[in-house]
Motif scaffolding. Structure first.
Motif, mmCIF file in Angstrom:
data_model
loop_
_atom_site.group_PDB
_atom_site.id
_atom_site.type_symbol
_atom_site.label_atom_id
_atom_site.label_comp_id
_atom_site.label_asym_id
_atom_site.label_seq_id
_atom_site.Cartn_x
_atom_site.Cartn_y
_atom_site.Cartn_z
ATOM 1 N N TYR A 113 0.858 -1.189 0.000
ATOM 2 C CA TYR A 113 0.000 0.000 0.000
ATOM 3 C C TYR A 113 0.891 1.235 0.000
ATOM 4 C CZ TYR A 113 1.053 0.823 4.948
ATOM 5 O OH TYR A 113 1.693 1.093 6.128
ATOM 6 N N GLN A 114 0.371 2.311 -0.575
ATOM 7 C CA GLN A 114 1.106 3.568 -0.601
ATOM 8 C C GLN A 114 0.170 4.727 -0.867
ATOM 9 O OE1 GLN A 114 2.776 2.769 -5.030
ATOM 10 N NE2 GLN A 114 3.560 4.639 -4.083
ATOM 11 N N LEU A 115 0.613 5.914 -0.519
ATOM 12 C CA LEU A 115 -0.096 7.155 -0.823
ATOM 13 C C LEU A 115 0.682 7.892 -1.889
ATOM 14 C CD1 LEU A 115 -1.205 8.464 2.676
ATOM 15 C CD2 LEU A 115 -2.701 7.870 0.787
ATOM 16 N N ALA A 116 0.029 8.134 -3.032
ATOM 17 C CA ALA A 116 0.701 8.815 -4.140
ATOM 18 C C ALA A 116 -0.329 9.588 -4.937
ATOM 19 C CB ALA A 116 1.419 7.805 -5.040
ATOM 20 N N ASP A 117 0.003 10.850 -5.251
ATOM 21 C CA ASP A 117 -0.853 11.709 -6.086
ATOM 22 C C ASP A 117 -2.277 11.790 -5.552
ATOM 23 O OD1 ASP A 117 1.312 12.089 -7.804
ATOM 24 O OD2 ASP A 117 0.807 10.286 -8.966
ATOM 25 N N GLY A 118 -2.417 11.930 -4.235
ATOM 26 C CA GLY A 118 -3.733 12.089 -3.640
ATOM 27 C C GLY A 118 -4.576 10.834 -3.643
ATOM 28 N N GLU A 119 -3.960 9.656 -3.743
ATOM 29 C CA GLU A 119 -4.688 8.401 -3.767
ATOM 30 C C GLU A 119 -4.013 7.396 -2.847
ATOM 31 O OE1 GLU A 119 -6.718 8.047 -8.163
ATOM 32 O OE2 GLU A 119 -4.657 7.339 -7.908
ATOM 33 N N LEU A 120 -4.846 6.552 -2.237
ATOM 34 C CA LEU A 120 -4.351 5.395 -1.511
ATOM 35 C C LEU A 120 -4.360 4.223 -2.487
ATOM 36 C CD1 LEU A 120 -3.510 3.878 1.074
ATOM 37 C CD2 LEU A 120 -5.951 3.534 1.544
ATOM 38 N N ILE A 121 -3.199 3.670 -2.787
ATOM 39 C CA ILE A 121 -3.050 2.610 -3.779
ATOM 40 C C ILE A 121 -2.736 1.309 -3.045
ATOM 41 C CG2 ILE A 121 -1.814 1.842 -5.831
ATOM 42 C CD1 ILE A 121 -1.072 4.772 -6.333
ATOM 43 N N VAL A 122 -3.576 0.300 -3.283
ATOM 44 C CA VAL A 122 -3.408 -1.005 -2.651
ATOM 45 C C VAL A 122 -3.260 -2.040 -3.752
ATOM 46 C CG1 VAL A 122 -4.420 -2.738 -1.122
ATOM 47 C CG2 VAL A 122 -4.778 -0.304 -0.661
ATOM 48 N N THR A 123 -2.167 -2.807 -3.730
ATOM 49 C CA THR A 123 -1.926 -3.872 -4.710
ATOM 50 C C THR A 123 -1.800 -5.193 -3.967
ATOM 51 O OG1 THR A 123 0.469 -3.490 -4.600
ATOM 52 C CG2 THR A 123 -0.758 -2.334 -6.319
ATOM 53 N N SER A 124 -2.337 -6.233 -4.581
ATOM 54 C CA SER A 124 -2.298 -7.560 -3.962
ATOM 55 C C SER A 124 -2.469 -8.611 -5.046
ATOM 56 C CB SER A 124 -3.410 -7.703 -2.910
ATOM 57 O OG SER A 124 -4.684 -7.546 -3.526
ATOM 58 N N GLY A 125 -2.231 -9.864 -4.661
ATOM 59 C CA GLY A 125 -2.455 -10.978 -5.566
ATOM 60 C C GLY A 125 -1.182 -11.498 -6.191
ATOM 61 N N VAL A 126 -1.184 -12.811 -6.512
ATOM 62 C CA VAL A 126 -0.055 -13.473 -7.164
ATOM 63 C C VAL A 126 -0.435 -13.870 -8.580
ATOM 64 C CG1 VAL A 126 1.605 -15.371 -7.016
ATOM 65 C CG2 VAL A 126 0.697 -14.348 -4.914
ATOM 66 N N LYS A 142 -3.794 -10.601 -10.030
ATOM 67 C CA LYS A 142 -3.307 -9.374 -9.407
ATOM 68 C C LYS A 142 -4.412 -8.316 -9.369
ATOM 69 C CE LYS A 142 1.569 -9.954 -10.565
ATOM 70 N NZ LYS A 142 1.996 -10.028 -9.152
ATOM 71 N N SER A 143 -4.378 -7.543 -8.315
ATOM 72 C CA SER A 143 -5.379 -6.501 -8.118
ATOM 73 C C SER A 143 -4.697 -5.213 -7.712
ATOM 74 C CB SER A 143 -6.388 -6.924 -7.041
ATOM 75 O OG SER A 143 -7.244 -5.858 -6.701
ATOM 76 N N ARG A 144 -5.184 -4.103 -8.251
ATOM 77 C CA ARG A 144 -4.697 -2.768 -7.883
ATOM 78 C C ARG A 144 -5.912 -1.882 -7.660
ATOM 79 N NH1 ARG A 144 -0.192 1.016 -9.246
ATOM 80 N NH2 ARG A 144 -1.111 3.103 -9.397
ATOM 81 N N ARG A 145 -5.964 -1.288 -6.490
ATOM 82 C CA ARG A 145 -7.115 -0.462 -6.137
ATOM 83 C C ARG A 145 -6.641 0.927 -5.768
ATOM 84 N NH1 ARG A 145 -12.336 -3.076 -3.584
ATOM 85 N NH2 ARG A 145 -13.805 -1.436 -4.122
ATOM 86 N N ASN A 146 -7.185 1.938 -6.456
ATOM 87 C CA ASN A 146 -6.862 3.340 -6.182
ATOM 88 C C ASN A 146 -8.058 3.999 -5.499
ATOM 89 O OD1 ASN A 146 -4.848 2.445 -7.967
ATOM 90 N ND2 ASN A 146 -4.493 4.519 -8.721
ATOM 91 N N VAL A 147 -7.833 4.496 -4.301
ATOM 92 C CA VAL A 147 -8.887 5.150 -3.528
ATOM 93 C C VAL A 147 -8.495 6.601 -3.322
ATOM 94 C CG1 VAL A 147 -10.251 5.106 -1.414
ATOM 95 C CG2 VAL A 147 -9.317 2.965 -2.337
ATOM 96 N N PRO A 148 -9.197 7.566 -3.938
ATOM 97 C CA PRO A 148 -8.874 8.977 -3.706
ATOM 98 C C PRO A 148 -9.036 9.331 -2.230
ATOM 99 C CG PRO A 148 -10.325 8.719 -5.598
ATOM 100 C CD PRO A 148 -10.289 7.392 -4.923
ATOM 101 N N VAL A 149 -8.029 9.973 -1.668
ATOM 102 C CA VAL A 149 -8.088 10.303 -0.243
ATOM 103 C C VAL A 149 -9.212 11.296 0.050
ATOM 104 C CG1 VAL A 149 -5.666 9.804 0.180
ATOM 105 C CG2 VAL A 149 -6.335 12.094 -0.566
ATOM 106 N N ALA A 150 -9.591 12.087 -0.937
ATOM 107 C CA ALA A 150 -10.686 13.028 -0.730
ATOM 108 C C ALA A 150 -12.013 12.321 -0.532
ATOM 109 C CB ALA A 150 -10.796 13.983 -1.918
ATOM 110 N N ARG A 151 -12.089 11.056 -0.952
ATOM 111 C CA ARG A 151 -13.330 10.300 -0.822
ATOM 112 C C ARG A 151 -13.312 9.350 0.367
ATOM 113 N NH1 ARG A 151 -14.632 13.879 -3.168
ATOM 114 N NH2 ARG A 151 -15.280 14.106 -5.344
ATOM 115 N N ILE A 152 -12.196 9.290 1.079
ATOM 116 C CA ILE A 152 -12.125 8.396 2.228
ATOM 117 C C ILE A 152 -12.987 8.951 3.353
ATOM 118 C CG2 ILE A 152 -10.612 7.468 4.026
ATOM 119 C CD1 ILE A 152 -8.409 7.266 1.978
#
Length: 542
Positions: A70-83, A86-96
């Protein structure tokens, strides 16, 4: 603020493996037990099989930990998982909307927590981080809050009601009103719930009945199938009656005293179970206000720490049961955008919405409600309540009589089918005669307590209803999605209409804004007034 991709806490390998084991423990134990009975390896073979499975679960936890970032970049919380997938989820911090923490006993011993990140998009968390150290949790919260404050739309917020009428006020030379939404520099404790309040809440609740139902279900399984439990209880009662007939005059009361004592014991156990439920769930409850966010924490074994931004509250509901009214207590529930309840909701959702404030004395209620929305002036007794007219009472009385008559006919029909007794009709008539005055009284009490009003500040509307469990709820014009007015064939016969208000969330508060049996002129006037106010105000999700 950008950060490098970070892994979870290394101990998450154990919790991930345990989560998989918990879901599969029953079939694994059954297979191991069958192997021990049928295999020549015996108990060693079963132990080896179980050890291999546990090692496999540990490997699954290791793989999930290794590929989860997980990381915070460009105003988004980015979560990656899977082998493989694979999954990548971008969550805008303004919407949290919420960053909630759940800590069971092992989490607290190891200094870690499960983090749930929620937005207003639905009932499921956008991201679940299992698990992070408490230091990483605080760092993540600070980074999210810092990124949100850099968003232009999340700065100082004007009062939407004033914004909707700004042009009219400007023409009159008046200054539009604003809500001071500047961040609070220090944390303010709004409420601490002591153990005494939780005990009173348990005594006033019926939570223990759920546990009694579970015990009865277990006993029915242990004592036999079908109605075996009921038959045994019936035989016990019959034997008690026979004993009272055969015994002497000095001992007949002893058997009935035992049954009365057993009934009192059951009622005491029910109340004790209710107290235990409240203590386990809400022990150490604390509600704080920090930077315009409401932060609460509670729990004896599983500790829940949750954040609810005040700007996202859509609905405030105050509930009072009969026992709570007698003890001068109340509870508060809230609804946030996208915060509809679900059947298997998690602990954080249960606390922050369905049981936001589980118990509070009436003397502190108004002060706390005013903290839930900036600028809210709350005085329930001073509101200009409007009630339904006498025609609505007459209609409710007629419905109560018809309902009692229908139940009487059902009782008579059931008695005739079961026993074929000539007294079935008399039994149904007796049931109707008993229910008619009770239903009429209940309808009069409901009519007496029902009311609706507008807040003195003109920023929202309030509704109250219920004669047994009473509810008083409030919503605001900048939270209203739609206003509707409908009528059924029976409404048209009485020249009445039903008015409804919908917000962006419904469910956890267990209350809706619905005004039934309004006279047509009143419903039309109220509908036009609400529609004109809500149409001139932009709906605010944040």
């Amino acid at each position: 603020m950008n950060s490098e991709p970070k892994p979870l806490h290394p101990i998450s390998i154990v919790f991930q493996a345990f989560a998989v084991l918990k879901r599969t423990i029953l079939p694994v134990v059954l297979v191991a037990w069958n192997a021990a009975r049928s295999s020549w390896l015996g108990g060693w073979g079963a132990f080896g099989f179980f050890a291999v499975m546990v090692a496999g679960f540990a490997m699954i936890g290791l793989v999930r930990y290794w590929f989860y970032r997980y990381q915070l970049a460009d105003g988004e919380l980015i979560v990656t998982s899977g082998v493989i997938f694979k999954s990548r989820r971008n969550v805008p911090v303004a919407r949290i909307q919420n960053v909630d923490l759940v800590q069971n006993l092992f989490h607290r011993m190891l200094g870690v927590a499960e983090v749930r990140v929620e937005t207003a998009s639905g009932t499921e968390p956008e991201a679940i981080l299992k698990v992070l150290s408490l230091g990483e949790v605080e760092s993540l919260r600070e980074q999210i809050e810092s990124a949100r404050q850099q968003e232009p739309s999340l700065g100082a917020t004007r009062n939407p009601v004033a914004a909707g009428s700004e042009s009219m006020e400007a023409t009159r030379g008046e200054t539009p009103s604003f809500v001071d939404a500047a961040p609070v520099s220090a944390t303010t404790t709004l409420l601490d719930i002591p153990l005494k309040w939780l005990v009173l809440a348990g005594l006033a609740s019926n939570r223990g009945f759920v546990m009694v139902g579970i015990v009865i279900g277990i006993l029915s399984q242990l004592l036999g199938r079908g109605d075996e439990l009921a038959r045994r209880i019936t035989k016990s009662l019959i034997s008690t009656g026979d004993l009272s007939v055969r015994s002497s005059q000095s001992s007949w009361w002893e058997s009935w005293l035992v049954w009365i004592g057993a009934l009192v014991l059951v009622l005491v156990v029910i109340r004790l179970l209710g107290i235990a439920w409240y203590v386990l769930r809400f022990y150490g409850y604390r509600l704080e206000l920090r930077d315009q966010n409401l932060q609460l924490s509670c729990g004896l074994l599983t500790r829940v720490s949750a954040t609810v931004p005040r700007r996202r509250i859509q609905w405030i509901s105050i509930h009072r049961s009969p026992m709570q009214r007698w003890m001068k207590l109340a509870s508060i529930r809230i609804e946030t955008a996208g915060g509809a309840g679900k059947q298997n909701e998690d602990a954080a959702t249960t606390v922050t919405r369905r049981w936001f404030v589980p118990i509070i004395p009436e003397s502190r209620l108004e002060e706390l409600v005013e903290h839930l929305r900036p600028g809210l002036d709350w005085s329930e007794s001073a509101l200009p309540w409007q009630s339904l007219d006498n025609r609505a009472r007459k209609r409710m009385r007629r419905k109560a009589v018809m309902r009692a008559q229908g139940i009487g006919l059902l009782v008579a029909g059931a008695a005739f089918l079961v026993s074929d007794s000539p007294y079935s009709l008399a039994l149904g008539l007796l049931a109707a005669l008993v229910l008619i005055p009770c239903n009429i009284w209940a309808s009069h009490r409901w009519h007496h307590h029902f009311g609706f009003a507008e807040l003195p500040s003109g920023e929202g509307v309030v509704i109250r209803e219920g004669f047994w469990n009473r509810k008083v709820s409030c919503t605001f014009y900048d939270r209203i999605q739609s206003v509707s007015c409908s009528e059924s064939p029976f409404d048209r016969r009485w020249n009445m209409q039903t008015l409804r208000i919908d917000t962006a969330a419904a469910g956890p508060a267990d209350h809706t804004y619905r005004l039934p049996m309004l006279s047509r002129p009143v419903a039309s006037e109220l509908f036009d007034r609400l529609a004109s106010k809500t149409s001139g105000i932009e709906m605010v999700w944040d």
